[in-house]
Enzyme design. Structure first.
Site, PDB file in Angstrom:
ATOM      1  N   ARG A  75       0.863  -1.184   0.000  1.00  0.00           N
ATOM      2  CA  ARG A  75       0.000   0.000   0.000  1.00  0.00           C
ATOM      3  C   ARG A  75       0.901   1.236   0.000  1.00  0.00           C
ATOM      4  O   ARG A  75       1.594   1.503   0.978  1.00  0.00           O
ATOM      5  CB  ARG A  75      -0.904  -0.022   1.237  1.00  0.00           C
ATOM      6  N   ASN A  95      -7.166   1.607   9.958  1.00  0.00           N
ATOM      7  CA  ASN A  95      -5.845   1.608  10.603  1.00  0.00           C
ATOM      8  C   ASN A  95      -6.047   1.457  12.100  1.00  0.00           C
ATOM      9  O   ASN A  95      -6.652   2.320  12.738  1.00  0.00           O
ATOM     10  CB  ASN A  95      -5.124   2.928  10.321  1.00  0.00           C
ATOM     11  N   GLU A 131      -6.848   8.455   6.942  1.00  0.00           N
ATOM     12  CA  GLU A 131      -7.071   9.033   8.268  1.00  0.00           C
ATOM     13  C   GLU A 131      -7.470  10.507   8.275  1.00  0.00           C
ATOM     14  O   GLU A 131      -6.695  11.372   8.728  1.00  0.00           O
ATOM     15  CB  GLU A 131      -5.827   8.835   9.126  1.00  0.00           C
ATOM     16  N   GLU A 171      -3.471  -0.639   8.153  1.00  0.00           N
ATOM     17  CA  GLU A 171      -2.263  -0.356   8.952  1.00  0.00           C
ATOM     18  C   GLU A 171      -2.385  -1.024  10.312  1.00  0.00           C
ATOM     19  O   GLU A 171      -3.435  -0.941  10.965  1.00  0.00           O
ATOM     20  CB  GLU A 171      -2.091   1.151   9.223  1.00  0.00           C
ATOM     21  N   HIS A 204      -2.320  10.788   1.388  1.00  0.00           N
ATOM     22  CA  HIS A 204      -1.833  10.441   2.727  1.00  0.00           C
ATOM     23  C   HIS A 204      -1.098  11.676   3.267  1.00  0.00           C
ATOM     24  O   HIS A 204       0.110  11.658   3.494  1.00  0.00           O
ATOM     25  CB  HIS A 204      -0.926   9.209   2.650  1.00  0.00           C
ATOM     26  N   TYR A 229      -4.163   0.512  15.817  1.00  0.00           N
ATOM     27  CA  TYR A 229      -2.912   0.316  16.573  1.00  0.00           C
ATOM     28  C   TYR A 229      -3.172  -0.067  18.032  1.00  0.00           C
ATOM     29  O   TYR A 229      -2.549  -0.955  18.576  1.00  0.00           O
ATOM     30  CB  TYR A 229      -2.063   1.588  16.521  1.00  0.00           C
TER      31      TYR A 229
HETATM   32  C1  FCB Z   1      -0.846   6.395  11.219  1.00  0.00           C
HETATM   33  C2  FCB Z   1      -0.440   7.012   9.886  1.00  0.00           C
HETATM   34  C3  FCB Z   1       0.848   6.477   9.334  1.00  0.00           C
HETATM   35  C4  FCB Z   1       1.873   6.226  10.412  1.00  0.00           C
HETATM   36  C5  FCB Z   1       1.278   5.413  11.539  1.00  0.00           C
HETATM   37  C6  FCB Z   1       2.241   5.070  12.631  1.00  0.00           C
HETATM   38  O1  FCB Z   1      -1.634   7.289  11.909  1.00  0.00           O
HETATM   39  O2  FCB Z   1      -1.448   6.795   8.935  1.00  0.00           O
HETATM   40  O3  FCB Z   1       1.312   7.365   8.354  1.00  0.00           O
HETATM   41  O4  FCB Z   1       2.395   7.410  10.847  1.00  0.00           O
HETATM   42  O5  FCB Z   1       0.185   6.087  12.087  1.00  0.00           O
END
Ligand code: FCB
Length: 449
Positions: free
Chosen positions: A74, A298, A163, A355, A118, A300
């Site tokens: 990607r 995305n 995002e 992500e 992005h 995390y």
């Molecule tokens: C996300 C972003 C990506 C990267 C990750 C760690 O928010 O989309 O560009 O910075 O975090």
């Protein structure tokens, strides 16, 4: 049930974070080029001027992706590299770079998934009001057309924007991201509305002009609240928190995804933001709401919530001494169970995790290798959670590690390393970390880990 046979294993990166060549071959300035010139904005005054020098080393990078066995990569396109003024004259050299990159990926059996935006917004358009200008939707559509006309004979997978929560929220409300604005909330919502319109118009252009059948999604931040227990009250509380608008900020799934998928803003937000709502013209919501093929997301980390006696929910305090990445973000694998589950339930689109990954204290060890057992453990835990969500009925089409290479991590500069591939910025040498070798096996086994 496990990962389907056509499940896609990939990794992600973005233009400003890896390309470099910021002042080469006719590229225009982006708002990130400009933010990096502002003292104090980026850790150690780092910039993306050179980054991973990917614009000169893309062939090597494509080969390394092949070595890892990535089925997909990607990438994102730098809008001002292709259109230095954001609209109008095309920079043929910039466009030619992406043309070569796509070919290099395909030669290495890596499927390109292209994100159109992005965060590296053309500075020239920022000077004309950027996302605050209603014309920004048409600007984005014009840019989309240039890219589609050039690349859609080989690219099928498209992601409009990455995002909006961050480039609108951090970029226009709190100011730590480009363009570094601290606007009042009414203007934040106006910018958000225009970026949603831009998404809709971009999807229309892709569908109308793509040469091979397009598969289209977006990649918003995934807010994925985790229930404190498996009791239904806590699960319901987590679901409610996942889809709630809880304050005058951009941190929600629904403010962006509901308009894209349902064609309307969520009621709780409309109520809370009643004084700041922008004008919504006739036809706007229909333009924003275009059919999508997948829900890119995305994810995390996230908070744990439980049911509150008043019928609402409350956030559970983090444990003492939590597992933290160097960002420092908490390690919460369950976010990759509940996020896909809740988002699939609500939006009924196949999920693609666009992500997921972690920042780690990676360096070259005395044996000359980069050992990153934390990342292997982290990814294993998150993938198992994702797999459980799939076994529970979530339709999921893919998973992308952030990131393929260590890179410029926005305000953190080069302090944070998230790559599967280590980058020595002084020499631009690349080295596969242990996690890259591990990921190759995961891919080969279609996720049986
Ligand atoms: C996300 C972003 C990506 C990267 C990750 C760690 O928010 O989309 O560009 O910075 O975090």
């Amino acid at each position: 049930m496990s990962f389907s046979n056509d499940f896609i294993w990939g990794a992600s990166a973005s233009s400003y974070q890896i390309e470099g060549g910021a002042y080469e071959d006719g590229k225009g300035l982006s708002v990130w080029d400009m933010l990096c010139k502002s003292p104090g904005k980026i850790w150690e005054g780092d910039t993306g001027d050179v980054a991973c020098d990917h614009c000169h080393r893309y062939e090597e990078d494509a080969r390394l992706m092949c070595e890892i066995g990535l089925q997909a990569y990607r990438l994102s396109i730098s809008w001002p590299r292709v259109l230095p003024n954001g609209i109008g004259e095309v920079n043929e050299k910039g466009l030619a770079f992406y043309d070569r990159l796509i070919d290099a990926l395909l030669q290495n059996n890596v499927q390109p998934w292209v994100t159109l935006f992005h965060w590296d917004y053309p500075y020239a358009l920022h000077c004309r009001g950027g996302w605050l200008n209603r014309d920004s939707a048409d600007w984005f559509a014009e840019y989309t057309q240039v890219i589609i006309d050039k690349l859609s004979d080989r690219v099928a997978h498209w992601i409009t924007q990455n995002e909006p929560q961050c480039y609108i929220g951090f970029g226009h409300q709190t100011g730590e991201h480009a363009p570094g604005l601290k606007l009042g909330f009414a203007e934040v919502l106006l910018a958000a509305h225009h970026s949603l319109l831009a998404h809709g118009k971009s999807v229309q252009v892709i569908r109308a002009r793509a040469k091979i059948k397009p598969i289209i999604g977006a990649a918003p931040v995934g807010i994925a609240k985790i229930p404190a227990s498996n009791q239904s009250e806590d699960i319901n509380a987590a679901r409610a928190a996942t889809f709630a608008i809880s304050g005058k900020n951009c941190w929600s799934n629904t403010w962006f995804a509901d308009p894209m998928i349902f064609g309307k803003y969520p009621e709780d937000g409309l109520k809370l933001f009643s004084k700041e709502m922008p004008e919504i013209r006739a036809g706007d919501m229909a333009t924003i709401c275009q059919p999508l093929d997948f829900y890119g997301v995305n994810i995390y980390f996230d908070e744990t919530v439980r049911a509150h006696s008043d019928g609402g929910y409350e956030v559970v305090k983090k444990p003492i001494g939590p597992a933290l990445t160097t960002m420092p973000w908490e390690v919460t694998p369950e976010a990759l169970y509940w996020g896909p589950k809740f988002l699939f339930e609500r939006y009924q689109l196949p999920i693609v995790v666009t992500e997921n990954g972690m920042a780690n204290c990676d360096w070259i060890h005395l044996d000359g290798k980069v050992h990153d057992p934390q990342r292997i453990d982290f990814l294993t835990r998150y993938l198992r959670a994702y797999q459980r969500a799939i076994a529970g009925g979530v339709m999921a089409k893919g998973y992308f590690v952030w990131s393929v290479l260590d890179n410029f991590e926005w305000g953190h500069g080069y302090k944070q390393r998230l790559g599967l591939i280590y980058v020595d910025y002084a020499t631009q040498q690349r080295m596969l970390k242990d996690s890259a070798h591990w990921y190759r096996k995961v891919i080969a086994a279609n996720g049986a880990i």
